[in-house]
Design a protein around this motif. Sequence first.
Motif, PDB file in Angstrom:
ATOM      1  N   ARG A 292       0.824  -1.220   0.000  1.00 19.57           N
ATOM      2  CA  ARG A 292       0.000   0.000   0.000  1.00 19.57           C
ATOM      3  C   ARG A 292       0.854   1.264   0.000  1.00 19.57           C
ATOM      4  N   MET A 293       1.951   1.228   0.768  1.00 20.49           N
ATOM      5  CA  MET A 293       2.757   2.433   0.964  1.00 20.49           C
ATOM      6  C   MET A 293       3.969   2.494   0.036  1.00 20.49           C
ATOM      7  N   ASN A 294       4.090   1.504  -0.843  1.00 27.53           N
ATOM      8  CA  ASN A 294       5.203   1.443  -1.789  1.00 27.53           C
ATOM      9  C   ASN A 294       6.547   1.430  -1.054  1.00 27.53           C
ATOM     10  N   LEU A 295       6.621   0.573  -0.030  1.00 26.83           N
ATOM     11  CA  LEU A 295       7.831   0.410   0.766  1.00 26.83           C
ATOM     12  C   LEU A 295       8.251  -1.056   0.736  1.00 26.83           C
ATOM     13  N   SER A 296       9.452  -1.337   1.202  1.00 27.58           N
ATOM     14  CA  SER A 296       9.856  -2.733   1.351  1.00 27.58           C
ATOM     15  C   SER A 296       9.280  -3.272   2.661  1.00 27.58           C
ATOM     16  N   VAL A 297       9.125  -4.579   2.736  1.00 22.99           N
ATOM     17  CA  VAL A 297       8.616  -5.197   3.961  1.00 22.99           C
ATOM     18  C   VAL A 297       9.564  -4.909   5.125  1.00 22.99           C
ATOM     19  N   GLY A 298      10.875  -4.905   4.845  1.00 22.64           N
ATOM     20  CA  GLY A 298      11.858  -4.619   5.884  1.00 22.64           C
ATOM     21  C   GLY A 298      11.696  -3.217   6.458  1.00 22.64           C
ATOM     22  N   THR A 299      11.382  -2.252   5.584  1.00 19.34           N
ATOM     23  CA  THR A 299      11.175  -0.868   6.047  1.00 19.34           C
ATOM     24  C   THR A 299       9.947  -0.780   6.941  1.00 19.34           C
ATOM     25  N   VAL A 300       8.882  -1.474   6.561  1.00 20.18           N
ATOM     26  CA  VAL A 300       7.673  -1.485   7.386  1.00 20.18           C
ATOM     27  C   VAL A 300       7.984  -2.082   8.751  1.00 20.18           C
ATOM     28  N   ARG A 301       8.724  -3.175   8.766  1.00 21.48           N
ATOM     29  CA  ARG A 301       9.087  -3.800  10.053  1.00 21.48           C
ATOM     30  C   ARG A 301       9.959  -2.858  10.885  1.00 21.48           C
ATOM     31  N   ASN A 302      10.827  -2.103  10.228  1.00 23.43           N
ATOM     32  CA  ASN A 302      11.664  -1.134  10.947  1.00 23.43           C
ATOM     33  C   ASN A 302      10.806  -0.041  11.590  1.00 23.43           C
ATOM     34  N   TYR A 303       9.778   0.430  10.859  1.00 25.22           N
ATOM     35  CA  TYR A 303       8.871   1.432  11.419  1.00 25.22           C
ATOM     36  C   TYR A 303       8.155   0.871  12.656  1.00 25.22           C
ATOM     37  N   LEU A 304       7.719  -0.383  12.566  1.00 27.47           N
ATOM     38  CA  LEU A 304       7.024  -1.006  13.694  1.00 27.47           C
ATOM     39  C   LEU A 304       7.960  -1.166  14.886  1.00 27.47           C
ATOM     40  N   THR A 305       9.182  -1.580  14.619  1.00 24.06           N
ATOM     41  CA  THR A 305      10.168  -1.731  15.699  1.00 24.06           C
ATOM     42  C   THR A 305      10.444  -0.389  16.370  1.00 24.06           C
ATOM     43  N   ALA A 306      10.555   0.669  15.551  1.00 22.99           N
ATOM     44  CA  ALA A 306      10.794   2.009  16.096  1.00 22.99           C
ATOM     45  C   ALA A 306       9.614   2.470  16.945  1.00 22.99           C
ATOM     46  N   ALA A 307       8.400   2.175  16.480  1.00 23.33           N
ATOM     47  CA  ALA A 307       7.204   2.576  17.236  1.00 23.33           C
ATOM     48  C   ALA A 307       7.155   1.864  18.584  1.00 23.33           C
ATOM     49  N   VAL A 308       7.452   0.574  18.584  1.00 25.04           N
ATOM     50  CA  VAL A 308       7.469  -0.197  19.836  1.00 25.04           C
ATOM     51  C   VAL A 308       8.488   0.396  20.814  1.00 25.04           C
ATOM     52  N   ALA A 309       9.664   0.730  20.294  1.00 27.71           N
ATOM     53  CA  ALA A 309      10.729   1.274  21.148  1.00 27.71           C
ATOM     54  C   ALA A 309      10.351   2.649  21.694  1.00 27.71           C
ATOM     55  N   LYS A 310       9.834   3.521  20.830  1.00 27.82           N
ATOM     56  CA  LYS A 310       9.503   4.887  21.255  1.00 27.82           C
ATOM     57  C   LYS A 310       8.376   4.917  22.285  1.00 27.82           C
ATOM     58  N   LEU A 311       7.456   3.947  22.193  1.00 32.34           N
ATOM     59  CA  LEU A 311       6.328   3.907  23.124  1.00 32.34           C
ATOM     60  C   LEU A 311       6.638   3.069  24.369  1.00 32.34           C
ATOM     61  N   HIS A 312       7.876   2.557  24.431  1.00 31.53           N
ATOM     62  CA  HIS A 312       8.295   1.704  25.549  1.00 31.53           C
ATOM     63  C   HIS A 312       7.327   0.541  25.734  1.00 31.53           C
ATOM     64  N   ALA A 313       6.928  -0.030  24.598  1.00 30.05           N
ATOM     65  CA  ALA A 313       5.961  -1.127  24.596  1.00 30.05           C
ATOM     66  C   ALA A 313       6.676  -2.474  24.606  1.00 30.05           C
ATOM     67  N   ARG A 314       5.940  -3.509  24.976  1.00 29.54           N
ATOM     68  CA  ARG A 314       6.504  -4.862  25.011  1.00 29.54           C
ATOM     69  C   ARG A 314       6.538  -5.482  23.613  1.00 29.54           C
ATOM     70  N   ASN A 315       5.537  -5.137  22.812  1.00 24.04           N
ATOM     71  CA  ASN A 315       5.429  -5.687  21.462  1.00 24.04           C
ATOM     72  C   ASN A 315       4.490  -4.795  20.644  1.00 24.04           C
ATOM     73  N   ARG A 316       4.173  -5.229  19.433  1.00 26.02           N
ATOM     74  CA  ARG A 316       3.317  -4.413  18.559  1.00 26.02           C
ATOM     75  C   ARG A 316       1.930  -4.195  19.142  1.00 26.02           C
ATOM     76  N   LEU A 317       1.350  -5.257  19.690  1.00 27.70           N
ATOM     77  CA  LEU A 317       0.012  -5.124  20.276  1.00 27.70           C
ATOM     78  C   LEU A 317      -0.001  -4.138  21.431  1.00 27.70           C
ATOM     79  N   ASP A 318       1.041  -4.185  22.234  1.00 30.02           N
ATOM     80  CA  ASP A 318       1.152  -3.256  23.355  1.00 30.02           C
ATOM     81  C   ASP A 318       1.334  -1.825  22.840  1.00 30.02           C
TER      82      ASP A 318
END
Length: 201
Positions: A164-190
């Motif tokens: 949808r966003m015209n990105l690589s799957v790795g880039t999407v996973r990197n965004y998710l990892t960054a979001a988890v870290a910035k929110l001090h979450a345990r995982n994506r669901l958190d």
Amino acid sequence: MIRIMLAEDMHMVRGALVALLEGEPGLSVVAEVDRGDAIVSTALESRPDVAVIDIDLPGIDGITAAGALHQRLPECRTLVLTALGRPGTLQRALAARVSGFLLKDAQPHELAEAIRKIAQGGRVIAPELALACWESDVSPLTLRETDVLRQTASGAEPAEIAHRMNLSVGTVRNYLTAAVAKLHARNRLDAIRIAERAGWL
């Protein structure tokens, strides 16, 4: 006469709003939609002066639709009407260039007055929400991280989001990892839970 478009997916609520606004002098409801992805096309056809938009709509959410409407039809001003009175939600709405933000438990005359004020070029924000927003934290997420997390919350897989966003799957996973870290979450669901509770999604 102020021309109004209503975007609300609950038929009973939308019907009540139409009856309320049609009973006000100088106001006329010229269009109604029950999906976020129908807002821009309907507005381009009906040319309302003010769009009253609920946030929680099928298709795309009301704030995203309001942002798209501002780009396509800037002369149509937008009023977000919602039960989701969270500071982060207001911050998102302001970033989307909405003209007003009113809670659904506001008095009927407040809605009519807000529409009139917005149509004249003013802005309206529920006072209690403005104060809460002033005291709240700003989202630490970038726009891309927010978008990826929002799509993940709706059930989309990384590969689908990447397409949808015209990105690589790795880039999407990197965004998710960054979001988890910035929110001090345990995982994506958190991370999704934290962001939704703050009103950032």
